[in-house]
Structures are given as C-alpha cells and as structure tokens.
Design an enzyme around this catalytic site. Structure first.
Site, PDB file in Angstrom:
ATOM      1  N   HIS A 195       0.855  -1.184   0.000  1.00  0.00           N
ATOM      2  CA  HIS A 195       0.000   0.000   0.000  1.00  0.00           C
ATOM      3  C   HIS A 195       0.893   1.236   0.000  1.00  0.00           C
ATOM      4  CE1 HIS A 195      -2.368   3.190   2.293  1.00  0.00           C
ATOM      5  NE2 HIS A 195      -3.042   3.027   1.169  1.00  0.00           N
ATOM      6  N   SER A 196       0.543   2.204  -0.829  1.00  0.00           N
ATOM      7  CA  SER A 196       1.181   3.521  -0.833  1.00  0.00           C
ATOM      8  C   SER A 196       2.687   3.422  -1.035  1.00  0.00           C
ATOM      9  CB  SER A 196       0.832   4.257   0.467  1.00  0.00           C
ATOM     10  OG  SER A 196       1.174   5.609   0.410  1.00  0.00           O
ATOM     11  N   VAL A 197       3.472   3.991  -0.088  1.00  0.00           N
ATOM     12  CA  VAL A 197       4.916   4.077  -0.274  1.00  0.00           C
ATOM     13  C   VAL A 197       5.593   2.706  -0.253  1.00  0.00           C
ATOM     14  CG1 VAL A 197       5.627   4.308   2.149  1.00  0.00           C
ATOM     15  CG2 VAL A 197       6.890   5.530   0.365  1.00  0.00           C
ATOM     16  N   PHE A 202       5.066   0.585  -2.286  1.00  0.00           N
ATOM     17  CA  PHE A 202       5.366   0.350  -3.696  1.00  0.00           C
ATOM     18  C   PHE A 202       6.795   0.777  -4.017  1.00  0.00           C
ATOM     19  CE2 PHE A 202       5.628   2.391  -7.928  1.00  0.00           C
ATOM     20  CZ  PHE A 202       5.488   1.260  -8.724  1.00  0.00           C
ATOM     21  N   HIS A 259      -7.493   7.032  -0.276  1.00  0.00           N
ATOM     22  CA  HIS A 259      -6.214   6.329  -0.299  1.00  0.00           C
ATOM     23  C   HIS A 259      -6.245   4.994   0.457  1.00  0.00           C
ATOM     24  CE1 HIS A 259      -1.963   6.063  -0.954  1.00  0.00           C
ATOM     25  NE2 HIS A 259      -1.623   6.247   0.305  1.00  0.00           N
TER      26      HIS A 259
END
Length: 308
Positions: A103-105, A107, A279
C-alpha cells in the site's frame, strides 16, 4: 466474514527487532505485505480476511512503525533504508521467490528491492501507488527546494522536537478520533489500524509508535528517468489498484499520473483498476476489488502478455 487466525514473529536486525504477523500455512506460496507511511501490518487485516487460503500471508511493521524497533535515533530515514528491512525478512524465511502486496509508499520500497534483487518478486499488487509517486520528481527542476524541504526543514524543526513527538500521549478515544478525522476511517476501521500502533503509557494514556524521523517525501534525490529505470527494469507483472479520490497535493498530482502512464508503456503486464474511495481503500472497501486480485494471482504470465 471469518477472521483468520494470525501468528506473531520477530526477525532480528542489527538495529533491533522487525515485528511480523502472518496468516496461513508457511508451507504455501508466500505473499509479503508492506504497508505505507505512518501505518503498520494491521492495515492488511481487512483484505487478508477476504483472500483465499492458497497463500502464506506475511506482513511486517516497517522500522519505527507498529511493534518494530526504529532505526538509530537522530538520522533522517529514507524510503531506501526500509528496503533493508524487506531483505532481512525475506532472508529470514528463506524465500527464493514471493508475491508482493503493498500500500502507498510500500510500492517504492518494493520496486527498489526488485531492482537490487531481481526476479525474487514474482508478482506485485500495488494498492494506490499514485500519491507517493506524485512526490518523487517535484524537485527535478529545483534541487534547492528538495534539499530545503528534506534536510534543512528536518534538522531545523522536526529534529529539535523529536522528544515532544515521541512523548505525546493520547487517550484511546483521542487516538481513534485522530484517525477518523485525518484518514476518513470509521471508528471500527481506526481500531484495526491502531491495534499495532498504540503503546500503553499508564493511566489510560497511549503513545503512537510511529517514528517521526521517517519523512513522507523521499530523502533520496531521484530524477524521473532514474525512477522509470528502477521501476521498469526486470519488472514483474503488476496489478495497480487506484483510488478514485486523489488526496495528493494538487501541484504534484500530474507527476504521479504521468509516471504511471510511463510504467504502463514499458512493463508488458501492467494493469490498472480504478476503485471508488480514498487512499485507504484496502481498509475501507477491499471487497470492491479483491476479485481482481484473485484473478491476477490465478493468471499465468510466463508465456506472453495476458489479459485480466
């Protein structure tokens, strides 16, 4: 919905313990789950409960998050530092290959890991990677702005207030309300997120375990072309679940969208699926896209480009 039984693990690292939680049989194909900024492994609980029992799901708290020990105090921790935590966990479980959900950062952490240790990640499932991407190349035409925001601001403001951040306490209800307001979660969802983040301080007070030395924006200078190379070189098949409501700072939004389009042109099996929500869609409404994840997991990409 049936709640899956979990198990806790500790992986030793030079700076302390990396706290992990798993669901399922360790003999089954592994899926590593890496959370985002100011989160913990608990954020994957809602989606794990919807996924099939065909895999061994393992999430861990990044250093300075959840129940994991932080890196040594005082330094500005970059997203690249967190790649070492991924390496330590993968080596501990002796995985030759594994699936990767983020999830999110998470990645960014995953694609850097894949660039350094190619072909270990067999597939990537990226939940709303756009917002962290959007902040990566804002500085390309203004390195001075990047330095001032990252380092000058950190050592002039955040660093001098670390003890205040670390010692700030909340009642349980205050902590819940903080997430309800800041992340648009329900009280029940906020309780799940905080289940690995609250540290009891006595007298009904809690401290948040998140370590403020990890900046939200990348503290490593990367140009757009460098980032494209990191993400697309030896890239595994990627499923990208994109939230329809983008809370990114407005001037940065176009950067994230442009980067994703460039990834799509260079990665043979790169899929986008839009989901209505903010988000934290993996917490708020994972049921609306879990079938896409299952289809992706069941697709064989070995021979040629596939369709989902």
């Amino acid at each position: 919905m049936m709640v899956k039984e979990s198990k806790e693990w500790l992986v030793k690292a030079p700076w302390g313990n990396i706290a992990c939680v798993s669901w399922g049989d360790p003999q089954k194909p592994p899926m590593l789950m890496v959370h985002g900024y100011m989160d913990s492994a608990a954020t994957f609980i809602p989606i794990v409960n919807l996924l099939p029992d065909d895999y061994f799901y393992l999430a861990f708290d990044l250093p300075g998050h959840g129940k994991s020990d932080p890196f040594p105090g005082g330094i500005l921790v970059s997203q690249t530092h967190q790649v070492e935590a991924v390496r330590r966990v993968v080596d501990y479980f002796e995985w030759d290959t594994f699936l990767y959900m983020t999830h999110s950062v998470g990645f960014i952490i995953g694609v850097i890991y894949n660039c350094v240790w190619p072909f270990k990640i067999s597939k990537m499932i990226n939940i709303d990677p756009g917002p962290p991407l959007s902040t990566y190349c804002f500085h390309e035409n203004n390195p001075m702005l990047w330095y001032q925001y990252q380092y000058e601001h950190f050592y002039e403001t955040t660093y001098s207030r670390l003890e205040i951040y670390r010692n700030k306490t909340y009642t349980y209800d205050q902590a819940i309300e903080l997430l309800v307001k800041s992340r648009k979660l329900t009280k029940e969802q906020s309780a799940v997120v905080l289940s690995r983040t609250l540290i009891p301080q006595g007298d009904g007070m809690y401290r948040l375990s998140w370590e403020p030395t990890m900046k939200k924006l990348p503290s490593v200078y990367v140009t757009e072309d460098m980032l494209i190379s990191i993400v697309t070189t030896n890239a595994p098949p990627m499923l990208n679940i994109v939230a329809s409501i983008d809370d990114t700072i407005k001037p940065f939004k176009k950067i994230g969208a442009r980067l994703i389009e460039r990834f799509k042109k260079s990665i043979p099996n790169f899929f986008l699926y839009n989901v209505i929500g903010h988000h934290d869609i993996h917490i708020t409404n994972p049921d609306t896209f879990v079938d896409k994840i299952i289809d992706f997991l069941n697709t064989d990409f070995k021979n040629n480009k596939a369709k989902l």
